[in-house]
Motif scaffolding. Structure first.
Motif, PDB file in Angstrom:
ATOM      1  N   ILE A   1     107.279  -7.861  39.420  1.00 21.76           N
ATOM      2  CA  ILE A   1     105.702  -8.491  40.283  1.00 21.76           C
ATOM      3  C   ILE A   1     104.795  -7.309  40.569  1.00 21.76           C
ATOM      4  CG2 ILE A   1     104.769  -9.895  41.909  1.00 21.76           C
ATOM      5  CD1 ILE A   1     107.573 -11.386  42.048  1.00 21.76           C
ATOM      6  N   LEU A   2     105.494  -6.428  41.326  1.00 17.74           N
ATOM      7  CA  LEU A   2     104.568  -4.966  41.744  1.00 17.74           C
ATOM      8  C   LEU A   2     104.128  -4.412  40.382  1.00 17.74           C
ATOM      9  CD1 LEU A   2     106.929  -3.754  44.539  1.00 17.74           C
ATOM     10  CD2 LEU A   2     104.549  -4.327  44.950  1.00 17.74           C
ATOM     11  N   PHE A   3     104.935  -4.537  39.374  1.00 18.35           N
ATOM     12  CA  PHE A   3     104.382  -3.716  38.314  1.00 18.35           C
ATOM     13  C   PHE A   3     103.183  -4.277  37.759  1.00 18.35           C
ATOM     14  CE2 PHE A   3     104.188  -3.409  33.601  1.00 18.35           C
ATOM     15  CZ  PHE A   3     104.114  -2.059  33.384  1.00 18.35           C
ATOM     16  N   LEU A   4     103.372  -5.740  37.813  1.00 13.87           N
ATOM     17  CA  LEU A   4     102.055  -6.234  37.233  1.00 13.87           C
ATOM     18  C   LEU A   4     100.873  -6.311  38.076  1.00 13.87           C
ATOM     19  CD1 LEU A   4     103.815  -9.488  35.865  1.00 13.87           C
ATOM     20  CD2 LEU A   4     102.811  -7.708  34.360  1.00 13.87           C
TER      21      LEU A   4
ATOM     22  N   THR B   1      94.470  -3.577  36.203  1.00 11.18           N
ATOM     23  CA  THR B   1      93.204  -3.265  36.835  1.00 11.18           C
ATOM     24  C   THR B   1      93.378  -1.588  37.508  1.00 11.18           C
ATOM     25  OG1 THR B   1      94.055  -3.995  39.148  1.00 11.18           O
ATOM     26  CG2 THR B   1      92.701  -5.548  37.815  1.00 11.18           C
ATOM     27  N   ARG B   2      92.092  -0.961  37.767  1.00 16.58           N
ATOM     28  CA  ARG B   2      92.394   0.392  37.971  1.00 16.58           C
ATOM     29  C   ARG B   2      92.791   0.613  39.488  1.00 16.58           C
ATOM     30  NH1 ARG B   2      86.568   2.673  35.806  1.00 16.58           N
ATOM     31  NH2 ARG B   2      86.857   2.354  33.496  1.00 16.58           N
ATOM     32  N   CYS B   3      92.429  -0.558  40.306  1.00 11.19           N
ATOM     33  CA  CYS B   3      93.161  -0.548  41.566  1.00 11.19           C
ATOM     34  C   CYS B   3      94.165  -1.763  41.742  1.00 11.19           C
ATOM     35  CB  CYS B   3      92.113  -0.629  42.740  1.00 11.19           C
ATOM     36  SG  CYS B   3      90.998  -2.127  42.572  1.00 11.19           S
TER      37      CYS B   3
ATOM     38  N   ILE C   1      99.361  -9.350  44.828  1.00  8.88           N
ATOM     39  CA  ILE C   1      99.954  -8.907  46.291  1.00  8.88           C
ATOM     40  C   ILE C   1     100.252 -10.135  47.168  1.00  8.88           C
ATOM     41  CG2 ILE C   1     100.162  -7.448  48.268  1.00  8.88           C
ATOM     42  CD1 ILE C   1     100.696  -5.973  45.585  1.00  8.88           C
ATOM     43  N   ILE C   2      99.164 -10.869  47.277  1.00 13.92           N
ATOM     44  CA  ILE C   2      99.339 -12.097  48.304  1.00 13.92           C
ATOM     45  C   ILE C   2      99.985 -13.093  47.678  1.00 13.92           C
ATOM     46  CG2 ILE C   2      97.951 -13.997  49.026  1.00 13.92           C
ATOM     47  CD1 ILE C   2      95.394 -12.339  49.329  1.00 13.92           C
TER      48      ILE C   2
END
Length: 415
Positions: free
Chosen positions: A226-229, A234-236, A242-243
């Motif tokens: 999930i963190l990878f996605l 996006t660039r940021c 995250i939410i």
């Protein structure tokens, strides 16, 4: 042999190679014999047997003989204490006595077999004192109990747990104990009593350590996916992603609290080993789970707190929580990796751990087939992975807490 298998010989012969008891082989023969006795209990020797039934029974006997021969040969080949030069083949001796009469040969063979049974019982059971050991009626033969441990409650709890069907979900795991692999069925099939409590609680906790390590490893892989996605498209940082991650983490606490209750219950009833170096020690598992629960209780991960009154995201709050979350996750990852490196001395796990890239690719393919624009596809992917994570946690809670019988133990505690 079963009595000997209950002795924890690792502490008696520390540093030595100790042969395992051949209980599995004896069980194999015993189960076959008991099955045959049941099937032929109403067999009438005066009646003429049906040809088809006789052929089936003879075929089954041949199959049993083939498998039994393989087990016996393996015992001899892998043994370093049996003198294989001794001739145990009675075929030649029997043929010499038969005078070509097949009926007499069968009679002679059965006579020698029955004599073998009687001698074996007398020499290797009664005369060794095992009858007294297995049914002790004098104080000196009754196994001692640790006064610091409420063994009666521990036995009661283990006997409740072993009858639950959740253990079947661990059939892909064998524990390695004294150089021998034990299946889940082998660990759980015998009722727990004062004779085998000490060894059985070791086996059960080692099995749970293997399973819970597998769970926490897969838990980490899914969080990583999930963190990878959240950073890929996006660039940021994608704050919506995250939410969603925080929301899924929040839901996973139900699973973690269920596993935590399991460990606390086992500790309460003295069904685990406190020594960190022991293969059955659950201290590391307990620490990992409690760290995540502590993280949740001391930080608010509910998504309703990430928006102001105008519906704008609270970026500073999200970043602060993300930093705390990543720090806990990193410490967990380092400790987990060190423990995984030693996993193969405790467990043999047939199913591979989850693979981050494989999961992402599979869900990516399903999102690519939709007619959504690319930006919506990327959102669909991380939502799918979060849903996958939610399902994983729900299944673990059910299979490794409810279906193992620990909810029953909770009711027992309340009563």
């Amino acid at each position: 042999m079963k009595f000997l298998s209950y002795l924890d010989v690792r502490y008696v012969f520390k540093g030595s190679i100790v042969p395992n008891v051949i209980i599995d082989e004896i069980d194999f023969f015993q189960q076959y014999v008991l099955q045959q006795i049941t099937e032929t209990s109403s067999f009438d020797l005066n009646s003429i047997p049906k040809l088809k039934d006789s052929e089936t029974k003879f075929k089954n006997l041949n199959e049993f003989y083939t498998e039994a021969l393989e087990k016996v040969n393996n015992l001899f080949q892998n043994s370093n204490i049996i003198d294989t030069s001794i001739n145990t083949d009675l075929t030649i001796e029997l043929q010499e006595c038969s005078n070509g009469n097949d009926s007499y040969l069968v009679y002679l063979t059965c006579s020698k077999l029955n004599l073998f049974y009687i001698e074996t019982i007398e020499i290797w059971y009664k005369n060794l004192g095992f009858k007294q050991f297995l049914n002790p009626n004098t104080p000196e033969f009754i196994p001692p109990m640790n006064s610091a441990v409420n063994q009666y409650d521990g036995i009661k709890v283990l006997n409740i747990l072993r009858q639950e069907n959740g253990w079947k979900t661990m059939n892909h795991i064998n524990i390695i104990y004294n150089g021998k692999q034990y299946t889940v069925d082998c660990v759980m099939k015998d009722p727990i009593d004062h004779m085998n409590f000490q060894i059985k609680k070791e086996h059960v906790t080692q099995l749970l350590r293997c399973r819970y390590t597998e769970i926490m490893k897969n838990y980490h892989v899914l969080l990583s996916a999930i963190l990878f996605l959240c950073n890929k498209y996006t660039r940021c940082i994608d704050y919506n992603c995250i939410i969603k991650l925080f929301d899924s983490f929040n839901k996973s606490i139900k699973m973690l609290e269920g596993l935590n209750r399991v460990l606390i219950t086992l500790k309460k009833y003295s069904i685990w080993n406190l020594y960190l170096c022991s293969h059955s020690s659950l201290l590391k598992i307990l620490k990992w789970i409690e760290d995540f629960i502590y993280l949740s209780k001391n930080n608010e991960f509910s998504n309703v707190n990430f928006y102001d009154n105008q519906g704008h995201r609270k970026i500073d709050k999200i970043n602060k929580l993300l930093k705390i979350f990543l720090n806990v996750r990193k410490k967990f990852y380092l400790d987990l990796n060190g423990d995984i490196g030693k996993l193969n001395i405790r467990c043999s796990i047939k199913n591979p751990f989850y693979d981050k890239n494989k999961i992402i690719n599979e869900l990516n393919c399903s999102a690519s087939t939709s007619n959504n624009p690319f930006s919506l596809q990327s959102t669909e992917i991380y939502i799918n992975v979060c849903n996958y994570f939610d399902d994983f946690c729900e299944k673990v809670y059910k299979s490794c807490y409810e279906n193992l019988g620990f909810s029953k133990i909770d009711c027992l505690n309340n009563n």
